[in-house]
Design a protein around this motif. Sequence first.
Motif, PDB file in Angstrom:
ATOM      1  N   GLN A 119       6.852  20.538  84.637  1.00  0.00           N
ATOM      2  CA  GLN A 119       5.338  20.394  83.971  1.00  0.00           C
ATOM      3  C   GLN A 119       4.854  18.876  84.025  1.00  0.00           C
ATOM      4  O   GLN A 119       3.598  18.374  84.513  1.00  0.00           O
ATOM      5  CB  GLN A 119       4.748  21.078  82.746  1.00  0.00           C
ATOM      6  CG  GLN A 119       4.911  22.622  82.819  1.00  0.00           C
ATOM      7  CD  GLN A 119       4.490  23.193  81.353  1.00  0.00           C
ATOM      8  OE1 GLN A 119       5.065  22.833  80.448  1.00  0.00           O
ATOM      9  NE2 GLN A 119       3.677  24.122  81.464  1.00  0.00           N
ATOM     10  N   ALA A 120       5.477  18.200  83.274  1.00  0.00           N
ATOM     11  CA  ALA A 120       5.286  16.699  83.232  1.00  0.00           C
ATOM     12  C   ALA A 120       4.945  16.056  84.432  1.00  0.00           C
ATOM     13  O   ALA A 120       4.201  15.361  84.690  1.00  0.00           O
ATOM     14  CB  ALA A 120       6.233  16.010  82.215  1.00  0.00           C
ATOM     15  N   THR A 121       5.949  16.269  85.406  1.00  0.00           N
ATOM     16  CA  THR A 121       5.724  15.575  86.624  1.00  0.00           C
ATOM     17  C   THR A 121       4.619  16.198  87.531  1.00  0.00           C
ATOM     18  O   THR A 121       3.676  15.288  88.085  1.00  0.00           O
ATOM     19  CB  THR A 121       6.972  16.200  87.666  1.00  0.00           C
ATOM     20  OG1 THR A 121       8.287  15.570  87.073  1.00  0.00           O
ATOM     21  CG2 THR A 121       6.974  15.533  88.857  1.00  0.00           C
ATOM     22  N   ASP A 122       4.101  17.356  87.393  1.00  0.00           N
ATOM     23  CA  ASP A 122       2.750  17.909  87.877  1.00  0.00           C
ATOM     24  C   ASP A 122       1.846  17.080  87.419  1.00  0.00           C
ATOM     25  O   ASP A 122       0.774  16.671  87.951  1.00  0.00           O
ATOM     26  CB  ASP A 122       2.684  19.421  87.766  1.00  0.00           C
ATOM     27  CG  ASP A 122       3.593  20.093  88.554  1.00  0.00           C
ATOM     28  OD1 ASP A 122       4.408  19.621  89.471  1.00  0.00           O
ATOM     29  OD2 ASP A 122       3.836  21.240  88.492  1.00  0.00           O
ATOM     30  N   VAL A 123       1.544  17.007  85.972  1.00  0.00           N
ATOM     31  CA  VAL A 123       0.586  16.416  85.370  1.00  0.00           C
ATOM     32  C   VAL A 123       0.518  14.742  85.864  1.00  0.00           C
ATOM     33  O   VAL A 123      -0.556  14.092  85.847  1.00  0.00           O
ATOM     34  CB  VAL A 123       0.658  16.378  83.858  1.00  0.00           C
ATOM     35  CG1 VAL A 123      -0.311  15.473  82.995  1.00  0.00           C
ATOM     36  CG2 VAL A 123       0.468  17.961  83.533  1.00  0.00           C
ATOM     37  N   ILE A 124       1.388  13.915  85.686  1.00  0.00           N
ATOM     38  CA  ILE A 124       1.670  12.616  86.134  1.00  0.00           C
ATOM     39  C   ILE A 124       1.144  12.619  87.619  1.00  0.00           C
ATOM     40  O   ILE A 124       0.355  11.846  87.636  1.00  0.00           O
ATOM     41  CB  ILE A 124       3.260  12.220  85.877  1.00  0.00           C
ATOM     42  CG1 ILE A 124       3.545  12.143  84.306  1.00  0.00           C
ATOM     43  CG2 ILE A 124       3.277  10.647  86.661  1.00  0.00           C
ATOM     44  CD1 ILE A 124       4.871  11.750  84.108  1.00  0.00           C
ATOM     45  N   ASP A 125       1.611  13.400  88.554  1.00  0.00           N
ATOM     46  CA  ASP A 125       1.338  13.288  89.756  1.00  0.00           C
ATOM     47  C   ASP A 125      -0.295  13.372  89.702  1.00  0.00           C
ATOM     48  O   ASP A 125      -0.963  12.556  90.715  1.00  0.00           O
ATOM     49  CB  ASP A 125       1.837  14.117  90.622  1.00  0.00           C
ATOM     50  CG  ASP A 125       3.254  14.106  90.797  1.00  0.00           C
ATOM     51  OD1 ASP A 125       3.739  12.995  90.638  1.00  0.00           O
ATOM     52  OD2 ASP A 125       3.841  15.067  91.307  1.00  0.00           O
ATOM     53  N   LEU A 126      -1.056  14.194  89.105  1.00  0.00           N
ATOM     54  CA  LEU A 126      -2.380  14.499  89.276  1.00  0.00           C
ATOM     55  C   LEU A 126      -2.964  13.009  88.660  1.00  0.00           C
ATOM     56  O   LEU A 126      -4.074  12.599  88.781  1.00  0.00           O
ATOM     57  CB  LEU A 126      -2.800  15.809  88.382  1.00  0.00           C
ATOM     58  CG  LEU A 126      -2.631  16.935  89.150  1.00  0.00           C
ATOM     59  CD1 LEU A 126      -2.929  18.179  88.082  1.00  0.00           C
ATOM     60  CD2 LEU A 126      -3.297  17.209  90.346  1.00  0.00           C
ATOM     61  N   LEU A 127      -2.516  12.658  87.458  1.00  0.00           N
ATOM     62  CA  LEU A 127      -3.241  11.582  86.815  1.00  0.00           C
ATOM     63  C   LEU A 127      -3.062  10.243  87.607  1.00  0.00           C
ATOM     64  O   LEU A 127      -3.910   9.543  87.620  1.00  0.00           O
ATOM     65  CB  LEU A 127      -2.462  11.374  85.532  1.00  0.00           C
ATOM     66  CG  LEU A 127      -2.746  12.376  84.278  1.00  0.00           C
ATOM     67  CD1 LEU A 127      -1.912  12.365  82.969  1.00  0.00           C
ATOM     68  CD2 LEU A 127      -4.334  12.176  83.973  1.00  0.00           C
ATOM     69  N   ILE A 128      -2.003  10.124  88.222  1.00  0.00           N
ATOM     70  CA  ILE A 128      -1.930   8.778  89.234  1.00  0.00           C
ATOM     71  C   ILE A 128      -2.746   8.888  90.044  1.00  0.00           C
ATOM     72  O   ILE A 128      -3.210   7.914  90.613  1.00  0.00           O
ATOM     73  CB  ILE A 128      -0.422   8.699  89.592  1.00  0.00           C
ATOM     74  CG1 ILE A 128       0.596   8.530  88.562  1.00  0.00           C
ATOM     75  CG2 ILE A 128      -0.258   8.117  90.815  1.00  0.00           C
ATOM     76  CD1 ILE A 128       0.488   7.353  88.080  1.00  0.00           C
TER      77      ILE A 128
END
Length: 55
Positions: free
Chosen positions: A14-23
Motif C-alpha cells: 500500500q505504501a508503495t502504491d501511495v508513494i507512486d501516486l504522490l510522486i
Amino acid sequence: MIEIFKTNVRSPAQATDVIDLLIQHFPTAEINFDLDDFDNILRVKGEEFFPSAFM
C-alpha cells in the motif's frame, strides 16, 4: 519543508502504491512511510508542494 501525516496505510505494498501516486503530483519531493510507527507516518519533504493538497 517537511510535512508529517498520520495514515491508515498498513502494508509495504500500500505504501508503495501511495508513494507512486504522490510522486506523480510532487516529482521533486522526498516521500516515505514509517510503517513501524504506531500512526503509520507519511513524511513528505520538499520545496514545491502545498500541505493543503493532501487534505
